[in-house]
Write an enzyme that holds these catalytic residues in place. Structure first.
Site, short mmCIF file in Angstrom:
data_model
loop_
_atom_site.label_atom_id
_atom_site.label_comp_id
_atom_site.label_asym_id
_atom_site.label_seq_id
_atom_site.Cartn_x
_atom_site.Cartn_y
_atom_site.Cartn_z
N TYR A 121 0.92 -1.31 0.02
CA TYR A 121 0.00 0.09 0.19
C TYR A 121 0.85 1.11 -0.03
O TYR A 121 0.21 2.42 0.28
CB TYR A 121 -0.98 0.04 1.35
CG TYR A 121 -2.12 -0.98 1.24
CD1 TYR A 121 -1.78 -2.51 1.14
CD2 TYR A 121 -3.52 -0.39 1.20
CE1 TYR A 121 -3.03 -3.23 1.00
CE2 TYR A 121 -4.13 -1.39 1.04
CZ TYR A 121 -4.11 -2.61 0.96
OH TYR A 121 -5.33 -3.72 1.06
N LYS A 165 6.61 -13.87 3.75
CA LYS A 165 6.98 -14.68 2.39
C LYS A 165 8.31 -14.59 2.38
O LYS A 165 8.62 -14.04 1.07
CB LYS A 165 5.89 -14.32 1.33
CG LYS A 165 6.01 -15.13 0.12
CD LYS A 165 5.34 -16.36 0.45
CE LYS A 165 5.47 -17.23 -1.06
NZ LYS A 165 4.75 -18.81 -0.89
N ASP A 196 1.09 -18.56 2.59
CA ASP A 196 0.18 -19.48 2.11
C ASP A 196 0.00 -20.79 3.12
O ASP A 196 -1.12 -20.83 3.28
CB ASP A 196 0.94 -19.89 0.66
CG ASP A 196 2.62 -20.31 0.95
OD1 ASP A 196 3.08 -20.02 2.01
OD2 ASP A 196 3.09 -21.01 0.14
N ASP A 220 -4.68 -7.74 5.07
CA ASP A 220 -5.76 -7.38 4.30
C ASP A 220 -6.63 -8.69 3.90
O ASP A 220 -7.93 -9.12 4.26
CB ASP A 220 -5.77 -6.45 3.11
CG ASP A 220 -7.16 -6.16 2.36
OD1 ASP A 220 -7.95 -5.75 3.19
OD2 ASP A 220 -7.00 -6.32 1.33
N ASP A 224 -10.09 -11.05 6.00
CA ASP A 224 -11.23 -11.40 5.40
C ASP A 224 -11.42 -12.86 5.36
O ASP A 224 -12.62 -13.56 5.77
CB ASP A 224 -11.33 -11.05 3.96
CG ASP A 224 -11.94 -9.52 3.73
OD1 ASP A 224 -11.74 -8.78 4.72
OD2 ASP A 224 -12.61 -9.34 2.76
C1 IPM Z 1 -9.96 -3.04 4.68
C2 IPM Z 1 -10.29 -2.84 3.14
C3 IPM Z 1 -9.53 -1.57 2.67
C4 IPM Z 1 -8.22 -2.21 2.56
C5 IPM Z 1 -9.84 -0.94 1.30
C6 IPM Z 1 -11.22 -0.30 1.40
C7 IPM Z 1 -9.02 0.26 0.93
O1 IPM Z 1 -10.38 -3.86 2.49
O2 IPM Z 1 -10.02 -2.10 5.40
O3 IPM Z 1 -9.59 -4.21 4.94
O4 IPM Z 1 -7.84 -2.63 1.63
O5 IPM Z 1 -7.42 -1.86 3.48
MG MG Z 2 -10.04 -5.67 3.43
#
Ligand code: IPM
Ligand code: MG
Length: 327
Positions: A121, A165, A196, A220, A224
């Site tokens: 990022y 990694k 991984d 990130d 999820d």
């Molecule tokens: C998160 C989101 C953000 C990220 C996006 C909305 C930029 O996916 O907070 O996990 O990638 O960090």
């Molecule tokens: Mg995210």
């Protein structure tokens, strides 16, 4: 992880999509808990961009900096090359380098500590017709400060898993080395794991994890995945912490497909509000909110994403009422 004694002035960013709905739920619960916060509304995001051509202005940042923390619903990031993510801008401008994402479910309890300002990022990018590059920037300073945060959390828990990694990425050799040195200095039990393998083990045996530290993009993605493992994105909160400011937000996005229907799960936002109270030094109220959330889940007072048929408002009301009873 607290700012005890500080005045509790909170910038309130309802945001886009389901953001305003889940924030209303969180506000109802904060009120029922008697949180005693001062809210400063700040309109940011895609809706404002469409209306005014600006998603966030310098004045907004100035206003936010007069507050001690930010509570944010969700902000839409459209796939428009002209549009820069407001959330990423806030993380950079407020130097919110530690993204703390706790995950819990019956018999599961682990935390992802995600570096939040550099790595993939970095924003150092180039997009041409023939070639596109993104520079993965890992610095000594950035790695050390996230390693310190992760070790501070792990020192109060069981152990640390350093996710990397480094067999492929030189940048992760630096990250791994600094995390290992920091864990040794803190005398925190630790292991290292390739990303991984960590993704695989999260699915196969999530119980083996306690505190996990990793770079920005890995955090990130794995967060999820972790949300899926504990029951869904709608349940999960986060704290974005710097040395001066803090921003609390559910980890789900703005979900435009269900916006305005009143069915978004408010629990991620409610838990984020509880994390904020803990950061403000009010651990007892944070614990009460968390208990009320767990009670509502056990009673199956849930929105459709969890198989229930309650509205956002009904879930928030049930949690608020539970708080009132347990007073
Ligand atoms: C998160 C989101 C953000 C990220 C996006 C909305 C930029 O996916 O907070 O996990 O990638 O960090
Ligand atoms: Mg995210």
């Amino acid at each position: 992880m607290s700012c005890r004694g500080a005045e509790k002035r909170v910038a309130l960013v309802r945001g886009d999509g389901v953001g305003p709905e889940v924030i209303d739920g969180a506000l109802a619960v904060l009120e029922a808990a008697g949180a005693g916060l001062e809210f400063v509304p700040v309109e940011l995001g895609y809706g404002r961009w469409k209306r005014t051509g600006k998603a966030i202005a310098e004045e907004d940042l100035e206003l936010i900096k007069t507050c001690h923390s930010v509570l944010l619903g969700a902000i839409t990031t459209p796939p428009d090359p002209e549009y820069r993510s407001v959330l990423l801008r806030l993380r950079q401008e407020l130097d919110l380098y530690a993204n703390i994402r706790p995950f819990s479910a019956p018999e599961l309890d682990f935390v992802i500590v995600r570096e939040n300002t550099e790595g993939m990022y970095s924003g150092v990018e180039k997009l041409d017709e023939e070639e596109a590059t993104t520079l993965r920037v890992i610095t000594y300073r950035g790695s050390l400060r996230i390693a310190e945060r992760a070790c501070a959390i792990a020192s109060k828990r069981q152990r640390l898993t350093i996710v990397h990694k480094s067999n492929v990425l030189k940048s992760d050799r630096l990250f791994l080395k600094i995390c290992e040195e920091t864990a040794r200095r803190w005398d925190v039990p630790f292991e290292s794991m390739l990303v991984d393998a960590a993704a695989y083990n999260l699915v196969i045996n999530p119980k083996r994890f306690d505190v996990m530290v990793m770079t920005n993009l890995f955090g990130d993605i794995l967060s999820d995945e972790a949300a899926g493992i504990v029951g869904g994105l709608g349940l999960c909160p986060s704290a974005n912490l710097g040395d001066k400011y803090a921003l609390f937000e559910p980890i789900h996005g703005s979900a435009p497909d269900i916006a305005g229907k009143g069915i978004a799960n408010p629990i991620g936002a409610i838990r984020s509000a509880a994390m904020m109270l803990e950061w403000f030094g009010d651990a007892e109220k944070a614990r009460m909110i968390e208990e009320a959330v767990e009670w509502s889940l056990a009673q199956k007072v849930t929105t459709p994403d969890l198989g229930g048929c309650c509205s956002t408002k009904e879930v928030a009301e049930a949690i608020s009422k539970r708080l009132a009873w347990s007073d």
